[in-house]
Design a protein around this motif. Structure first.
Motif, PDB file in Angstrom:
ATOM      1  N   GLU A 195       0.845  -1.189   0.000  1.00  0.00           N
ATOM      2  CA  GLU A 195       0.000   0.000   0.000  1.00  0.00           C
ATOM      3  C   GLU A 195       0.885   1.246   0.000  1.00  0.00           C
ATOM      4  OE1 GLU A 195      -3.543   0.835   2.877  1.00  0.00           O
ATOM      5  OE2 GLU A 195      -1.728   1.736   3.758  1.00  0.00           O
ATOM      6  N   TYR A 196       0.633   2.107  -0.952  1.00  0.00           N
ATOM      7  CA  TYR A 196       1.331   3.397  -1.016  1.00  0.00           C
ATOM      8  C   TYR A 196       0.318   4.489  -0.686  1.00  0.00           C
ATOM      9  CZ  TYR A 196       3.354   7.631  -3.096  1.00  0.00           C
ATOM     10  OH  TYR A 196       3.818   8.902  -3.311  1.00  0.00           O
ATOM     11  N   GLU A 197       0.663   5.329   0.296  1.00  0.00           N
ATOM     12  CA  GLU A 197      -0.239   6.386   0.729  1.00  0.00           C
ATOM     13  C   GLU A 197       0.442   7.739   0.587  1.00  0.00           C
ATOM     14  OE1 GLU A 197      -3.143   6.953   4.477  1.00  0.00           O
ATOM     15  OE2 GLU A 197      -1.016   6.968   4.974  1.00  0.00           O
ATOM     16  N   LYS A 198      -0.312   8.692   0.055  1.00  0.00           N
ATOM     17  CA  LYS A 198       0.196  10.053  -0.104  1.00  0.00           C
ATOM     18  C   LYS A 198      -0.826  11.019   0.487  1.00  0.00           C
ATOM     19  CE  LYS A 198       0.241  11.516  -4.284  1.00  0.00           C
ATOM     20  NZ  LYS A 198       0.643  11.562  -5.697  1.00  0.00           N
ATOM     21  N   LEU A 199      -0.402  11.752   1.513  1.00  0.00           N
ATOM     22  CA  LEU A 199      -1.234  12.774   2.148  1.00  0.00           C
ATOM     23  C   LEU A 199      -0.717  14.146   1.747  1.00  0.00           C
ATOM     24  CD1 LEU A 199      -1.460  11.362   5.772  1.00  0.00           C
ATOM     25  CD2 LEU A 199      -3.311  11.395   4.117  1.00  0.00           C
ATOM     26  N   GLU A 200      -1.641  15.059   1.453  1.00  0.00           N
ATOM     27  CA  GLU A 200      -1.218  16.395   1.042  1.00  0.00           C
ATOM     28  C   GLU A 200      -2.191  17.430   1.597  1.00  0.00           C
ATOM     29  OE1 GLU A 200      -0.703  18.897  -3.129  1.00  0.00           O
ATOM     30  OE2 GLU A 200      -0.383  16.725  -3.134  1.00  0.00           O
ATOM     31  N   PHE A 201      -1.641  18.532   2.085  1.00  0.00           N
ATOM     32  CA  PHE A 201      -2.435  19.660   2.541  1.00  0.00           C
ATOM     33  C   PHE A 201      -2.119  20.870   1.663  1.00  0.00           C
ATOM     34  CE2 PHE A 201      -3.861  17.224   5.902  1.00  0.00           C
ATOM     35  CZ  PHE A 201      -4.621  17.949   6.815  1.00  0.00           C
ATOM     36  N   ASP A 202      -3.161  21.569   1.216  1.00  0.00           N
ATOM     37  CA  ASP A 202      -2.991  22.732   0.349  1.00  0.00           C
ATOM     38  C   ASP A 202      -3.864  23.880   0.837  1.00  0.00           C
ATOM     39  OD1 ASP A 202      -1.653  20.863  -1.348  1.00  0.00           O
ATOM     40  OD2 ASP A 202      -3.585  20.344  -2.247  1.00  0.00           O
ATOM     41  N   ILE A 203      -3.353  25.110   0.737  1.00  0.00           N
ATOM     42  CA  ILE A 203      -4.189  26.298   0.912  1.00  0.00           C
ATOM     43  C   ILE A 203      -4.911  26.537  -0.412  1.00  0.00           C
ATOM     44  CG2 ILE A 203      -4.233  28.771   1.383  1.00  0.00           C
ATOM     45  CD1 ILE A 203      -1.693  28.432   2.986  1.00  0.00           C
ATOM     46  N   ASN A 204      -6.238  26.670  -0.364  1.00  0.00           N
ATOM     47  CA  ASN A 204      -6.965  26.849  -1.623  1.00  0.00           C
ATOM     48  C   ASN A 204      -7.444  28.274  -1.819  1.00  0.00           C
ATOM     49  OD1 ASN A 204      -9.531  27.212  -0.335  1.00  0.00           O
ATOM     50  ND2 ASN A 204      -9.755  25.003  -0.150  1.00  0.00           N
ATOM     51  N   THR A 205      -7.969  28.522  -2.994  1.00  0.00           N
ATOM     52  CA  THR A 205      -8.463  29.838  -3.421  1.00  0.00           C
ATOM     53  C   THR A 205      -7.362  30.893  -3.289  1.00  0.00           C
ATOM     54  OG1 THR A 205     -10.614  29.147  -2.526  1.00  0.00           O
ATOM     55  CG2 THR A 205     -10.434  31.396  -3.307  1.00  0.00           C
ATOM     56  N   ILE A 206      -6.275  30.662  -3.983  1.00  0.00           N
ATOM     57  CA  ILE A 206      -5.165  31.617  -3.996  1.00  0.00           C
ATOM     58  C   ILE A 206      -5.500  32.733  -4.971  1.00  0.00           C
ATOM     59  CG2 ILE A 206      -2.706  31.922  -4.418  1.00  0.00           C
ATOM     60  CD1 ILE A 206      -3.357  30.125  -2.051  1.00  0.00           C
ATOM     61  N   ASP A 207      -5.577  33.956  -4.477  1.00  0.00           N
ATOM     62  CA  ASP A 207      -5.851  35.099  -5.339  1.00  0.00           C
ATOM     63  C   ASP A 207      -4.933  36.256  -4.939  1.00  0.00           C
ATOM     64  OD1 ASP A 207      -6.942  36.038  -2.963  1.00  0.00           O
ATOM     65  OD2 ASP A 207      -9.009  35.645  -3.575  1.00  0.00           O
ATOM     66  N   SER A 208      -5.102  37.381  -5.619  1.00  0.00           N
ATOM     67  CA  SER A 208      -4.213  38.519  -5.365  1.00  0.00           C
ATOM     68  C   SER A 208      -4.356  39.060  -3.948  1.00  0.00           C
ATOM     69  CB  SER A 208      -4.503  39.631  -6.380  1.00  0.00           C
ATOM     70  OG  SER A 208      -5.863  40.061  -6.283  1.00  0.00           O
TER      71      SER A 208
END
Length: 844
Positions: A159-172
């Motif tokens: 089993e290969y697991e990849k967890l990722e956290f991202d900040i969304n709605t990047i705008d000016s």
């Protein structure tokens, strides 16, 4: 016919970053990868939106479906010039793409003159009878045990697991925010989400490779960690383990899919037929297997349900592909959207096994369309399946000590050889970006603030100040109280720890303190020795089941608002020495010796007792030496770390059994009494599918021998306005006193199941709770005879005392309000027939 596949939808595409655009162009034009992005809304010729319409790039298997508002977003690394929009009952529409990016498209479908004769179409609320989609679903139920690893006696896989956290709605606005001063370079790593079309910024990635073994005959499973790698938070195993625990392993064939402490009805389960509408949408070859496509959506609003579609093979009746998306009105906090997709492959032309599992949650403070938040994404890939390789039962025994430190230091060669999916350029960039980010002062300031909020401690080099939430308190004896404390902390896996605090009451003008320490002597058995001393003001009798924790939280020092007088406080001088070990996983044995000095802390309260048989001599202070043996079993508990203190990951998901045998010994260090005490405690959380969550606890105890008030078992009242675990809110402190007792506490949270059916309440996403508590106890004539406190020693021995309560939770997403009703014993002095409590917390 349409071919609705998702093989490429969740492979995050490579974007040309602004910071590197010029460099890439100079090095080689071949490095620039083609990319096509489309997004918009689909309507019919009457202006109504078309949910669940199919959107694909022509001559490809890259596609998606519109959501319940007819909206869609699709992107691919390929360069496509035509978009196909289709839905049964409408003419397929071909739209030329004049550019590689086409967003905010407004597409209108025309109704078809005729539809496929062999497919019955339903809209709105579908029938449960004569529905071909449900006929297919019944065949899925009949064959579900013949698919997946359940079809074999034993199994194993990688089993290969990849967890990722991202900040969304990047705008000016966000880019120019002062909070990112000194960290502007991170926006060079922004990309676009394949599901929502939002611009996001990767902030964290964790990869792990496991070997999983299971035996269906023994009902056992074992997971062996082979490798783990993450960006930016190598030392913070608490964060990683907590994130992993959020997403429990789920099976679409079971009735409920659990995550975020909620049970969502699975559309493939037998329970789904009463929860979802089903539409047979299409049939086509999927990977050379003839499959039927079924679209599903909820029958009712505000319930824990999904919408989406799945493909079913016409021979094995196994699911080939499924996607699940939460509806926008689902009763879950802090989550705008959850999206799940699972792919299955065929083995030996008969058994379908899962090969890919993708999970994405969009965290946000509110569900407004443009609100900013955080993506949490998990990708699971499965390979190297092996079956019927039997291993002995001893193989599945879980070790107490299993740090697997080598798994966190794997070489790049290991990862290149064992990854089941290569990282794309964006994911590789997270490692580079986080390495630079953690070296900036601005980021470390933000990280420190988040740590204080989460742990309550301010971190310094080698020690922490806190907990900050206990800095101020109030009670009738001390008045305003201030407290300062700290602990040693070099890392999560520290082999020893020292904690201490000092406090001062401005009314009694006295200084209090507490200090404790513990050392881990052996990792494998978790042999720990510890001890300490505390001199403080305490509210005795706040729990029927007691342990001698030197620095346990004091209700007397933390309560601010009380019902009636709260002057029954004691001064305590407690010294403890203990030895603890864990011979089996989650089973601990603790042997302790403690010495207590108890006396009243206020002139209005008395702990007096008669010293002689003639009842002529009175003492107001209790000196007591006690030896105890405590057995604790917490099956299913998950912990993080292997130091002297470990963090519990799944805090409310496992039962607890506690047994304490205590022996009071007279004349040892001037001890006053001989007695024996036995206490039992059992707590069981229960997740009852779609009906919500319950918690039940049982307590029982008995003291053998005559003891004074300070050593009796006080039925825990609650004179505060705040919810306190396993107390009786309509009881005052010391209203009931026992030396033998049995108690039960029951609580159930419906998670909004009832309110979701009431139109005026539905939109508030409130959650209803009910509770019941009862206690039966007695007090011996011998203990009554030596009492000289002047308090009426009353026990609930004629009938069990009971309470019941009704509550409303999720008020403004953070508050719970309960009203409690006394069931009997209304003749007790100053008896309260009703009580109110509130509680605050962040719950999904």
């Amino acid at each position: 016919m349409k071919l609705h596949l998702f093989d490429e939808v969740f492979f995050y595409p490579i974007m040309s970053k602004q910071a590197y655009l010029l460099l890439i162009f100079i090095l080689s034009l071949n490095f620039i990868q083609a990319q096509t992005k489309v997004g918009g809304v689909v309507n019919d010729n009457s202006g109504e939106t078309v949910p669940f319409a199919n959107v694909v790039f022509a001559n490809s298997t890259s596609g998606t479906t519109t959501n319940e508002d007819g909206e869609f977003y699709l992107q691919s690394d390929g360069n496509y010039d035509t978009l196909l929009i289709s839905f049964i009952g409408y003419e397929t529409k071909k739209i030329p793409l004049k550019a590689s990016v086409n967003l905010e498209m407004n597409i209108t479908l025309e109704e078809a003159a005729s539809t496929l004769d062999e497919v019955v179409i339903y809209r709105g609320k579908t029938s449960k009878k004569n529905n071909p989609a449900i006929d297919i679903l019944k065949k899925v139920w009949e064959n579900r045990r013949s698919n997946g690893v359940r079809a074999f006696d034993q199994y194993s896989y990688k089993e290969y697991e990849k967890l990722e956290f991202d900040i969304n709605t990047i705008d000016s606005t966000l880019i120019k925010s002062r909070i990112f001063n000194g960290m502007e370079f991170i926006f060079d790593y922004a990309d676009t989400n394949n599901v929502t079309g939002k611009t996001y910024l990767p902030m964290f990635i964790n990869e792990s490779i496991n070997k999983v073994y299971g035996d269906n005959l023994l009902n056992e499973e074992k997971e062996v960690l082979l490798g783990n790698k993450n960006s930016g938070f190598e030392q913070n195993r608490n964060l990683i383990d907590y994130v992993k625990d959020i997403y429990d392993d789920y099976d679409i064939y079971k009735n409920y899919i659990k995550f975020f402490d909620k049970s969502f009805v699975s559309p493939v389960s037998t329970t789904g037929i009463d929860t979802y509408n089903y539409v047979l949408s299409d049939s086509a070859y999927v990977d050379n297997k003839w499959c039927y496509n079924i679209v599903y959506y909820p029958r009712r609003e505000n319930e824990l349900t999904f919408k989406g579609d799945f493909w079913v093979n016409d021979t094995t009746w196994a699911v080939k592909n499924i996607n699940l998306e939460t509806t926008k009105d689902v009763n879950i906090n802090w989550i705008k959207q959850v999206y799940i997709e699972q792919d299955f492959d065929v083995l030996n032309d008969s058994v379908f096994l899962i090969t890919r599992d993708f999970f994405m949650a969009d965290f946000a403070l509110n569900k407004k369309k443009g609100s900013r938040g955080v993506y949490a994404k998990r990708t699971l890939l499965y390979d190297e399946y092996e079956f019927d390789n039997k291993k002995p039962a001893s193989f599945y025994q879980q070790p107490v000590y299993n740090p697997q430190s080598q798994a966190y230091n794997r070489s790049e060669q290991f990862w290149s050889e064992n990854r089941l999916e290569e990282l794309n350029e964006d994911e590789e960039g997270i490692y580079v970006m986080l390495d630079s980010l953690t070296k900036t002062k601005a980021f470390n300031r933000l990280y420190d603030i988040a740590t204080i909020v989460q742990s309550g401690y301010v971190e310094f080099d080698g020690w922490d100040y806190g907990p900050v939430y206990s800095t101020f308190g109030f009670n009738d004896v001390e008045g305003v109280r201030t407290r300062f404390g700290g602990r040693t902390y070099f890392g999560q896996n520290d082999p020893w720890r020292i904690e201490a605090y000092g406090a001062y009451g401005f009314k009694d003008q006295k200084f209090k303190y507490g200090i404790s320490g513990k050392v881990l002597l052996d990792h494998k058995s978790r042999l720990i020795i510890g001890g300490g001393n505390r001199r403080d003001v305490e509210q005795l009798g706040t729990s029927l089941t007691n342990s001698t924790d030197v620095l346990g939280r004091s209700l007397a020092s933390s309560s601010l608002l009380n019902v009636g007088d709260n002057d029954k406080l004691s001064s305590i001088n407690l010294s403890v020495f203990a030895v603890e070990l864990e011979p089996l996983k989650n089973f601990t044995v603790r042997v302790a010796a403690n010495y207590r000095e108890l006396k009243p802390a206020s002139p209005e309260f008395s702990l007096d007792y008669y010293v002689n048989e003639e009842r002529t001599i009175i003492d107001s202070e209790i000196n007591q030496t006690e030896f105890s043996t405590i057995l604790t079993w917490m099956p299913g508990r998950k912990v993080s770390g292997y130091g002297v203190e470990r963090n519990i990951v799944n805090e409310e998901d496992f039962p607890t059994l506690f047994l304490n045998y205590s022996l009071g010994v007279k004349d040892v260090f001037k001890s006053d009494f001989n007695y024996k005490k036995l206490q039992f405690f059992y707590n069981q959380p229960l997740l009852i599918g779609g009906f919500g969550r319950s918690n039940a606890s049982l307590e029982a105890g008995k003291t053998f021998g005559a003891v004074p008030l300070g050593l009796l078992s006080v039925v825990p009242g609650n004179q505060t306005y705040f919810a306190l675990y396993n107390t009786f809110p309509t009881l005052d402190f010391y209203e009931f006193v026992t030396d033998s007792f049995s108690a039960i506490h029951l609580e159930h949270n419906f998670n909004g199941r009832l309110f979701s059916r009431i139109p005026l309440l539905r939109e508030l996403n409130l959650r209803e709770m009910v509770g019941f508590r009862a206690v039966y106890g007695d007090i011996s004539e011998e203990s009554k005879r030596i009492d000289a406190s002047g308090l009426p020693l009353v026990a609930p021995n004629s009938d069990p005392f009971y309470e019941y309560s009704f509550g409303i939770g999720n008020i403004l997403k953070v508050m719970r309000f309960d009203v409690h009703f006394r069931g009997n014993y209304f003749d007790n002095p100053d008896a309260r027939s009703m009580a109110f409590t509130i509680d605050f917390g962040f719950h999904f």
